[in-house]
Design an enzyme around this catalytic site. Structure first.
Site: not given
Ligand code: AMO
Length: 438
Positions: A220, A222, A228-229, A361, A364, A412
């Site tokens: 990602r 970001e 937390r990212h 979080e 999801s 996380r």
């Molecule tokens: P989402 O985008 O909420 O959902 O991502 C799911 C979980 O992945 C973790 N996460 C991250 N952890 C660290 N750094 C990041 N940049 C990051 N981005 C996401 C989080 C988050 O809750 N496709 C959907 C899931 C689904 O519906 O099956 C999805 O990717 O813990």
């Protein structure tokens, strides 16, 4: 106990006990500390299971052994063979009087990072020299626990009938709104690093495998540096046919509890190293709706307009109010990705959920739209072009069962279980906006 290539029996420091008193053992490890008191030298040997005191009284040990031990530099790799003696004041209640002391690989000095932590280091310095940082039991403990968690997730999902799959990480389309993609050049075409296995795990629902999981990297772009990212994270994803959002929430809840049980059961010493204490969470986890979350926030003076995602300060308030694990369910359809299924009788709300631990979080998920025409409508309603979803959409035309799933962020999860202050502590080699090396 392990057999070394040299045909010797090697023991870890933690494997030596009373039954070894008076016997000779062989230890391999690193020099944690050398204390030279003139007539006696103490070398603390560290291996992955703990510490052992090597005691060298000048009058007792071979002069050559004494000389080598006295001048060995910290963090050198050594092999020690010697007799085990009871010693209450030493780690694990024993000491070794060496008959041989071999410096296998002498470390340079000064060290870029103090493993014994007499000089504390900043996170950045620690990450720059992560291999040395990991020599500290309290850091290694994090990854020993992460390993227990990963194995627990894998075993649990396998026992529940899920089949582990691996989907491509080099892809041609975006899946999640909100974050940017990392582009890369793929021969003559443009490609990206995958943000989530979302599209592939859904396509696999049309394959008849019915229940799949994947533990793999997500990427990602970001922009912001937060605690937390990450730009590369590990996601635990499931997708299950003939299940709705409630069904997969039950799976998630059980998987979380099982991981806590396994860490309590198998990771006690690592928890001690890390300095964390955990309790197995009680079930069922509370399930509050998005609307209820807004009401709680309003009572606490945080007004969030309906339809918006919950910003971090609001999540902190909710975390304080609800503590522990809880689900926020029934999110506004507009706030969730195109694949989330709206309720038939109330289409502005979707069959979606987030798993929270305090303010964080962790996961999801949702029940998904499985009807082709509904999915095309949903994609277009988000301003996306259904043409770029060709291979994905095709799978919905020839027998797609109803299905649901979720994605949980591994780092996380580790962070929240162990109370780590920064997500980077839960990855060996983190990737963030500034960090591409090591
Ligand atoms: P989402 O985008 O909420 O959902 O991502 C799911 C979980 O992945 C973790 N996460 C991250 N952890 C660290 N750094 C990041 N940049 C990051 N981005 C996401 C989080 C988050 O809750 N496709 C959907 C899931 C689904 O519906 O099956 C999805 O990717 O813990």
């Amino acid at each position: 106990m392990t057999e070394t290539r040299m045909g010797e029996v090697r023991k870890y420091t933690a494997e030596i006990g009373e039954e070894d008193f008076g016997r000779e053992v062989t230890l391999y490890g690193w020099v944690h500390e050398v204390r030279d008191l003139g007539g006696i030298v103490f070398v603390i040997l560290r291996d992955r299971e703990g510490f052992a005191q090597i005691t060298l009284p000048k009058k007792v040990v071979n002069p050559d052994v004494f000389k080598k031990a006295r001048k060995v530099r910290r963090e050198s790799v050594i092999k020690v063979r010697g007799q085990v003696k009871a010693e209450e004041k030493a780690p694990n209640g024993y000491e070794i009087i060496p008959s041989s002391f071999e410096v296998i690989n002498e470390a340079d000095a000064p060290l870029p990072l103090d493993v014994a932590e007499k000089v504390p280091a900043e996170l950045d310095t620690r990450l720059d020299h992560r291999y040395l940082d990991l020599r500290k039991p309290k850091i290694q403990g994090i990854f020993r626990i992460r390993h227990i968690i990963t194995k627990s997730f894998r075993d649990f999902l396998t026992d529940e009938g899920f089949i582990e799959v691996a989907t491509p990480k080099i892809v041609s389309t975006a899946t999640e709104g909100g974050t940017e993609l990392f582009p890369l050049s793929y021969f003559e075409k443009e490609a990206f690093l995958n943000q989530s296995p979302q599209l592939y795990k859904q396509v696999l629902m049309a394959s008849g495998l019915e229940k799949v999981f994947e533990i793999g990297p997500i990427f990602r772009a970001e922009e912001h540096n937060t605690i937390r990212h990450l730009n590369e994270a590990t996601s635990v994803d499931i997708e299950a046919s003939f299940m709705d959002h409630n069904g997969v929430m039950d799976v998630l809840e059980k998987m979380v509890v099982k991981a806590y049980e396994n860490v309590v059961d198998k990771g006690e010493r690592y928890l001690e190293w890390v300095g964390a204490s955990i309790e197995v969470p009680e079930t069922p986890f509370p399930r509050i709706t998005y609307d209820e979350a807004l009401q709680i926030l309003k009572r606490k003076g945080e007004e969030i307009p309906w339809g918006e995602d919950l910003p971090t300060p609001a999540l902190r308030v909710l975390g304080e109010e609800l503590g522990g694990f809880y689900f926020i369910v029934d999110w506004p359809t507009e706030s969730k990705p195109f694949y989330a299924m709206p309720y038939e009788e109330e289409p502005e709300i979707s069959k979606s959920f987030d798993l929270m631990h305090g303010w964080l979080e962790l996961a999801s998920g949702a029940q998904r739209i499985h009807l082709f025409s509904e999915l095309v409508k949903s994609i277009e309603s988000k301003g996306l072009s259904s043409e770029s979803f060709g291979f994905y959409l095709e799978a919905f035309r020839y027998g797609m069962p109803p299905h649901a799933g979720w994605g949980l962020g591994m780092e996380r999860f580790v962070m929240s279980m162990l109370g780590l202050s920064n997500i980077r502590e839960a990855v060996i080699f983190p990737r963030d906006r500034q960090r591409l090396v090591p």
